[in-house]
Design a protein around this motif. Sequence first.
Motif, PDB file in Angstrom:
ATOM      1  N   ALA A 149      -4.134  -0.810  -7.522  1.00 26.59           N
ATOM      2  CA  ALA A 149      -5.519  -0.797  -7.053  1.00 26.59           C
ATOM      3  C   ALA A 149      -5.812   0.481  -6.301  1.00 26.59           C
ATOM      4  O   ALA A 149      -5.005   0.934  -5.485  1.00 26.59           O
ATOM      5  CB  ALA A 149      -5.781  -1.997  -6.151  1.00 26.59           C
ATOM      6  N   ALA A 204      -2.518  -6.692  -6.027  1.00 26.55           N
ATOM      7  CA  ALA A 204      -1.968  -5.425  -6.523  1.00 26.55           C
ATOM      8  C   ALA A 204      -0.503  -5.274  -6.115  1.00 26.55           C
ATOM      9  O   ALA A 204      -0.115  -5.620  -5.002  1.00 26.55           O
ATOM     10  CB  ALA A 204      -2.779  -4.259  -5.976  1.00 26.55           C
ATOM     11  N   ILE A 228       0.874  -1.154   0.000  1.00 21.82           N
ATOM     12  CA  ILE A 228       0.000   0.000   0.000  1.00 21.82           C
ATOM     13  C   ILE A 228       0.921   1.217   0.000  1.00 21.82           C
ATOM     14  O   ILE A 228       1.748   1.386   0.904  1.00 21.82           O
ATOM     15  CB  ILE A 228      -0.894   0.006   1.263  1.00 21.82           C
ATOM     16  CG1 ILE A 228      -1.738  -1.281   1.336  1.00 21.82           C
ATOM     17  CG2 ILE A 228      -1.758   1.254   1.297  1.00 21.82           C
ATOM     18  CD1 ILE A 228      -2.870  -1.382   0.345  1.00 21.82           C
ATOM     19  N   PHE A 245      -6.413  -5.791  -3.291  1.00 25.05           N
ATOM     20  CA  PHE A 245      -5.088  -5.428  -2.752  1.00 25.05           C
ATOM     21  C   PHE A 245      -4.165  -6.643  -2.608  1.00 25.05           C
ATOM     22  O   PHE A 245      -2.959  -6.503  -2.516  1.00 25.05           O
ATOM     23  CB  PHE A 245      -5.223  -4.695  -1.414  1.00 25.05           C
ATOM     24  CG  PHE A 245      -5.731  -3.279  -1.567  1.00 25.05           C
ATOM     25  CD1 PHE A 245      -5.040  -2.371  -2.354  1.00 25.05           C
ATOM     26  CD2 PHE A 245      -6.890  -2.857  -0.935  1.00 25.05           C
ATOM     27  CE1 PHE A 245      -5.498  -1.064  -2.510  1.00 25.05           C
ATOM     28  CE2 PHE A 245      -7.358  -1.562  -1.083  1.00 25.05           C
ATOM     29  CZ  PHE A 245      -6.661  -0.659  -1.877  1.00 25.05           C
ATOM     30  N   GLY A 283      -0.928  -0.224  -4.070  1.00 24.34           N
ATOM     31  CA  GLY A 283      -2.297   0.116  -3.717  1.00 24.34           C
ATOM     32  C   GLY A 283      -2.378   1.498  -3.111  1.00 24.34           C
ATOM     33  O   GLY A 283      -1.443   1.952  -2.437  1.00 24.34           O
TER      34      GLY A 283
END
Lengths: 250, 322
Positions: free
Chosen positions: B284, B297, A228, B294, B300
């Motif tokens: 994503a 991905a 992330i 996720f 993200g």
Amino acid sequence: MKIAVCLKRVPDTETRIKIGADGRSIDEDGVKFILNPYDEYAVEQALQLKDSAGTGEVTAISLGSSASQETIRTALAMGVDRGILLETDALPLDPVPIGKALAAELGSGDYDLIFFGKVAIDDYSHAVGTIVSELLGIPSVSAVGRLEIADGKGTAEREIEGGVEVVEFSLPAVLTAEKGLNEPRYPALRGIMMAKKKPLEIKPVELEEGGLSVVELSVPPARPAGRIVGEGADAVPALVEALRTEAKVI
Amino acid sequence: MSNVLAVLEQRAGALKQVSHEVLTAARALADALGGSVDALVIGSTGVDATGLGAYGADRVTLVEDEELSLYQPDVFNEVVTAQVRAGDYAAIILAATAMGKDLAPRVAARLDCPLAVDVTAIDGSGGITVTRPAYSGKAIYTAEVTATPCVISVRPNAFTPSENAREAAVETRPAPRPDLRTRTVRVNEPAGERLDVAEASIVVSGGRGLKGPENFKLVEDLADAFGNAAVGASRAVVDAGWRPHADQVGQTGKTVSPQLYIAVGISGAIQHLAGMRTSKVIVAINKDKDSPIFKVADYGVVGDLFEIVPRLTEEIRKVRGG
Ligand SMILES: Cc1cc2nc3c(=O)[nH]c(=O)nc-3n(C[C@H](O)[C@H](O)[C@H](O)COP(=O)(O)OP(=O)(O)OC[C@H]3O[C@@H](n4cnc5c(N)ncnc54)[C@H](O)[C@@H]3O)c2cc1C
Ligand SMILES: Nc1ncnc2c1ncn2[C@@H]1O[C@H](COP(=O)(O)O)[C@@H](O)[C@H]1O
């Protein structure tokens, strides 16, 4: 109107695939099998054409193990008149022998139309219907998303990259069904009861091996864990930076 | 039996990008087998086949007929099978496009030879071995070809085109005119000139998170910022009528393997992943940090797409502009 529909029994789309002990096929233990989703469009189209012709017969044909009887019963419950199981233990990866075995049965059936799914969601060959048409020497259109049949002729539309191809052909013909061709009906309770009494013929067949010998079936390597980059619009510069310098895709 | 026939695809006289991928795959296989590469292009007159030598063709055959501006399966099949019968081929390679998926089984059936579709790798070091995904990409077959010639269709974007210059001789021949059992009468092209999701090297896809069809403007703007990107969609939004079925990515839509796949407001259901998990890089954008997208991905961003996407569009414009 005499119509045939070819059906394949395939693992449910939600199934987790585990590799079998032989390393060359899936472990079927605990796997739920269904009628190939594209074949539902094929069945629906056959039934609609029979209905609008007012007369005729729809035959469902499946090549596979004894368990494929269940798949044929699903189609019988939807309204197909009779079924034929071409029984064999194992199917080769090469679609050509599969097409040959089906063509041998279909060739003697005097069908006006033969429907297939566009693709079987297990082997993904996208081929069997077209192979059958070639072997039978009749026209075919693959991945049909729209169809009109009138006076022994047909017009089909198929999606291609950036457009829709419009194709004309005469009957008899082979058509392979794309999603969106129609809305497949669900078998009603009455249909399920009636399906039990409809004829289902079982014929043993011998398949050729074909020219593809499976060395291995494996599960693709899991994608390496991603990350992330951040939260909200503030993360965008970091994302763009990663795409440029790390992934090098822009 | 060591030569390779590369059947190439053109549209309106211009070769498709995927043709270079087919040639690249053919060249590598022919080198491994010690043979040469023949390229075959079928179309109406005036197809530009210069430059095929650059990607490794030893010979180029143009089969032309002014009637052949569209794909006519019976003609194409006859041309390919006649060339195979007259030659000495170990393999016939074409792209697994709408045309290739239709033509490959016809050729294999007529020649009575094996067919391997949607192949992602070919190894010619000891016989021919192919790799191909199955079970919606959840498993991969490795299979040895035990009879030649064999027909192989390769998945678009799976082979990176590489130059491999040759002096290719170009020969032009008229096309045969067999009875057309199946006749393509026209191609209806939608308004707007956007690349197809299965062909583009960048795909930006939108899902239900966009809330309504009008908001796809955000996805289109982002695709435009990249220049040559396609717009894809999840089945949820196709079924809702927001986008045409042609845009659908997934098990009942198209399978794509672009360099970059951006999923905007898509949860990442297994059937969606089936269509895009082989993309090189996956991004994503989703407000739910636990959504399955996720898991596949590479990068993200968690948050509201209505804020993130316009900002991303702006940044991409900057990068590409300067
Ligand atoms: C036989 C079968 C075949 C199928 N084939 C396909 C197929 O080919 N392709 C396919 O796509 N699906 C397919 N499906 C459907 C699939 O199971 C899912 O239903 C579908 O993919 C969901 O689409 P979605 O991700 O757009 O919607 P949703 O699952 O509703 O996801 C929407 C996402 O948007 C996010 N979101 C919402 N608002 C915002 C916001 N403001 N900012 C950021 N994120 C937001 C949510 O967190 C959520 O993750 C198939 C299903 C079956 C049974
Ligand atoms: N073993 C089989 N028995 C009956 N029909 C089949 C079989 N395999 C494939 N088909 C049909 O051919 C279509 C395309 O399958 P495939 O070429 O394997 O992707 C399927 O949707 C079915 O209609």
